[in-house]
Design an enzyme around this catalytic site. Sequence first.
Site, PDB file in Angstrom:
ATOM      1  N   SER A 148       0.848  -1.189   0.000  1.00 49.01           N
ATOM      2  CA  SER A 148       0.000   0.000   0.000  1.00 49.01           C
ATOM      3  C   SER A 148       0.883   1.238   0.000  1.00 49.01           C
ATOM      4  O   SER A 148       2.008   1.200   0.523  1.00 49.01           O
ATOM      5  CB  SER A 148      -0.907   0.027   1.242  1.00 49.01           C
ATOM      6  OG  SER A 148      -1.521   1.289   1.397  1.00 49.01           O
ATOM      7  N   TYR A 161      -1.584  -0.192  10.583  1.00 44.40           N
ATOM      8  CA  TYR A 161      -1.759  -0.574   9.181  1.00 44.40           C
ATOM      9  C   TYR A 161      -0.518  -0.197   8.371  1.00 44.40           C
ATOM     10  O   TYR A 161      -0.007  -0.998   7.581  1.00 44.40           O
ATOM     11  CB  TYR A 161      -2.995   0.109   8.607  1.00 44.40           C
ATOM     12  CG  TYR A 161      -3.318  -0.288   7.184  1.00 44.40           C
ATOM     13  CD1 TYR A 161      -3.954  -1.493   6.899  1.00 44.40           C
ATOM     14  CD2 TYR A 161      -2.995   0.545   6.122  1.00 44.40           C
ATOM     15  CE1 TYR A 161      -4.247  -1.862   5.602  1.00 44.40           C
ATOM     16  CE2 TYR A 161      -3.286   0.189   4.820  1.00 44.40           C
ATOM     17  CZ  TYR A 161      -3.911  -1.009   4.561  1.00 44.40           C
ATOM     18  OH  TYR A 161      -4.201  -1.362   3.260  1.00 44.40           O
TER      19      TYR A 161
END
Length: 263
Positions: A148, A161
Site C-alpha cells: 500500500s 496498518y
Amino acid sequence: MQAKVAIVTGAALGYKSAGKSIGGAIALDLAKEGYRVVVVDLGEMGQATADQIRERGGEAVFLQLDVTKTADVKQIVATAESKFGGLHCLVNCVARYSPGMAKNIAEVSEEEWQETLNVNLNGYFMMAKYAVPLMQKSGGGAIVNISSIETYTVLPNFAVYSVSKAAIDALTRSLAIDFAPQIRTNSVVPGFVKIANSENNRTPEELEKWYADIAKQYPMQRVCEVEEIASVVAFLASDKASYINGQSIVVDGGKMIADLHEF
C-alpha cells in the site's frame, strides 16, 4: 502457460458486486492468462471467485482457510500440488483493515496491533515459507505481494496498518535476494482502490460523492479500479517481467508525486 499454477490469498469476490475486490480480480486475471488457480479466503465468497473462473473456462479450487495458521497454510500448498501438480505463482493479497483501526500508537490496543500484524505480515511470511519449496520443485516462478502507499505516505492515526504494509515491502526485498534466480519477488503498491467493502453503509449517491472527493487528490482525477491492480500483478507474474525482481511497483495514478491538493 496452461501448465502453470497460482495461489491467490484474500481472493473472495466483493460482497456487493462481482469482482470488486483486489484479490478476486487478480485470481480472475491470472485464470484468463491460463493459470490454474487455488483461491484462498476466510470468507465464503471465495467460492464465487472459483465458480466464475470455471464459468469462463478456467480451472480453480476454493479453500476457506486461514493463512495465519500453519496447518491451513500447509493444506493450501499441498492442494496446489495434489490438485494441479505444482506451483509457479504466489500472490499474497489478504489484508486486515477496519475504520476502528484508525488510532495512533497510544490508542491502539495490543490485541489490535498483534492481530493486524498477524494477518498483514505473518500471513505473507507463512505463505512464502511453505510455498517457496514447492515453487523451487516446480522449476521456479514469481511471488507478488500486495502492499500500500501507506508504506510511504503515512496518514495520521494509521500506525498499525502502515507498519504492517511497510514490513511487506521489506519482506519482498528479502525474498527477492534469497530465492533469485529461480523465484522473482515483487510487490504492488496501490493507492486508493474502488472495492466492494468501500461501499458499506453508503447510499449510491453518497458513494459517488465520496469517490469524487477522493479523485480530486489524484492527478488521474479518478479512483483506481481493481482490474488495474490485477493487470500489474499478472504482468509481474509473467515472463514479460523476467528481469524485474525486488521492486515495489506503485500503482496510484501519480498520487505520491503530487502535492496534496485538488486537481
